[in-house]
Design an enzyme around this catalytic site. Structure first.
Site, PDB file in Angstrom:
ATOM      1  CD  GLU A  35      15.847 -56.232   4.043  1.00 13.80           C
ATOM      2  OE1 GLU A  35      16.904 -56.875   4.021  1.00 13.80           O
ATOM      3  OE2 GLU A  35      15.549 -55.400   3.177  1.00 13.80           O
ATOM      4  CG  HIS A  56      14.735 -57.424  -3.899  1.00 20.20           C
ATOM      5  ND1 HIS A  56      15.720 -56.489  -4.138  1.00 20.20           N
ATOM      6  CD2 HIS A  56      14.404 -57.289  -2.597  1.00 20.20           C
ATOM      7  CE1 HIS A  56      15.986 -55.824  -3.027  1.00 20.20           C
ATOM      8  NE2 HIS A  56      15.187 -56.285  -2.073  1.00 20.20           N
ATOM      9  CG  ASP A  63      14.122 -58.060   1.456  1.00 19.10           C
ATOM     10  OD1 ASP A  63      14.565 -59.128   1.892  1.00 19.10           O
ATOM     11  OD2 ASP A  63      14.709 -57.374   0.603  1.00 19.10           O
ATOM     12  CD  GLU A 113      16.185 -60.651  -0.832  1.00 19.84           C
ATOM     13  OE1 GLU A 113      16.408 -60.159   0.285  1.00 19.84           O
ATOM     14  OE2 GLU A 113      17.029 -60.649  -1.753  1.00 19.84           O
TER      15      GLU A 113
END
Length: 386
Positions: free
Chosen positions: A69, A80, A66, A64
């Site tokens: 955010e 991640h 991001d 993942e």
């Protein structure tokens, strides 16, 4: 996740991505109702604070990124990595992440290596009336740079607002100087913040994140509130008993804020509109960006590079796209999980590729598509080559 939500891979999956099936992320979420074409009903336990949620016996894992955010008070970008590339199903507490008793037992890093300007010491960079002003439209630029061997070596952030390009803030936490994410910077940040789990490096670190990004990724966009810890990990003190400790102060929100029932009652119209999403070589998506990734106080050797750009604006402005700005809104997430975002070239005279954007309010890229694709209207903000 798979671009089709797993419809081709799993014969029982008749819904596909259109209905949200096939989703995965680095928390290996177990609250998904369908995983790998099967209902996640075995060992399902209803949530005590969310009537629409619960936790099943299976989870769905994948790398993942991001990209953004954020709410109107705080923002972070976070890779991640996972030891496996692509979506995989896990079982029970072996999934790790938010949904399991052992957070670090799964194949993915649930924490990631985040750059949050407030957490890194600059408390006046992002927010209402600040350097990046969340009262106005924001163009968010994320650059992925590789070294001479083609490995991901750096993730850089710029903002464009009111005709100005704004570099990411510099970290002022002792021992963590820099304004971008590199492997060396992540090592220093983890040491400074006392992160003893080592999950980021155990799952392969930035190099492993690069392997996922080199393959296919799906762009996932959402507005959400947090039934686990009320979004305190983004915009407040977390853990709540560590105020003043390095890395614990992540935003100016109260530790009593963010309760989903409060958010939904007090700001029910929290919303976001993403527009003018672009992906391409460094410098191709926003005018005025530094060439070849520009300078950075975090060192890296850059060669092949890509940039992604997303424009967002505050809901206090009329006729545009938004992250909500009343009270403490839900978090706006722009994440990529395992399938590749379509590329839309912005070069003069160029045509948008298959799946690329070709129209919409505020869009400035090519409006014709490569043959045999046609520019197909989706809504006032988005047309796509199909």
């Amino acid at each position: 996740m798979d671009a089709d939500g797993g419809a081709a891979k799993y014969a029982n999956n008749k819904a596909g991505a259109k209905y949200g099936t096939g989703y995965c992320d680095a928390q290996c979420p177990r609250d998904l109702k369908f995983i790998n074409g099967e209902a996640n009903v075995a060992s399902w336990t209803p949530s005590t604070n969310d009537a629409n949620a619960g936790m099943g016996g299976y989870g769905s894992c994948c790398s993942e990124m991001d990209i953004w955010e954020a709410n109107n008070m705080a923002t972070a970008f976070t890779p991640h990595p996972c030891t496996t590339i692509g979506q995989s199903r896990c079982a029970g507490d072996a999934c790790g992440g938010t949904y399991s008793s052992d957070r670090y037992s799964g194949v993915c890093d649930p924490d990631g290596c985040d750059f949050n300007s407030y957490r890194q010491g600059n408390k006046t960079f992002y927010g209402k009336g600040m350097t990046v002003d969340t009262n106005a439209k924001i163009t968010v630029v994320t650059q992925f740079l590789t070294d001479a061997s083609g490995n991901l070596s750096e993730i850089k952030r710029f903002y464009a607002q009111n005709g100005k390009v704004i570099p990411n803030s510099e970290s002022t936490i002792a021992g963590t100087s820099g304004n971008s994410i590199t492997q060396a910077w992540c090592d220093k940040q983890k040491a400074a913040f006392g992160d003893t789990t080592g999950a980021f490096n155990k799952k392969g670190g930035l190099a492993q994140m690069g392997k996922a990004l080199a393959g296919d990724m799906v762009l996932v966009m959402s507005v959400w509130d947090d039934h686990a810890v009320n979004m305190l990990w983004l915009d407040s003190t977390y853990p709540t008993d560590q105020a003043g400790q390095p890395g614990a102060d992540r935003g100016a929100c109260s530790t009593s804020s963010g309760v989903p029932a409060d958010v939904e009652a007090q700001v029910p119209n929290s919303n976001v509109i993403y527009s003018n999403i672009r992906f391409g070589p460094i410098g191709s998506t926003v005018a005025g960006l530094p060439a070849n990734g520009g300078s950075s106080s975090s060192s890296s050797s850059a060669s092949a590079t890509k940039t992604s750009t997303t424009s967002v604006v505050s809901s206090t402005k009329v006729s545009t796209t938004t992250t909500s700005t009343t009270a403490k809104p839900s978090t706006t997430s722009t994440s990529t999980t395992s399938t590749k975002a379509s590329t839309t070239s912005t070069a003069s005279g160029a045509k948008a590729t298959h799946w690329g954007q070709c129209g919409g309010n505020g869009y400035t890229g090519p409006t014709t598509c490569e043959s045999p694709y046609k520019c197909t209207y989706s809504n006032d903000w988005y047309s796509q080559c199909l």
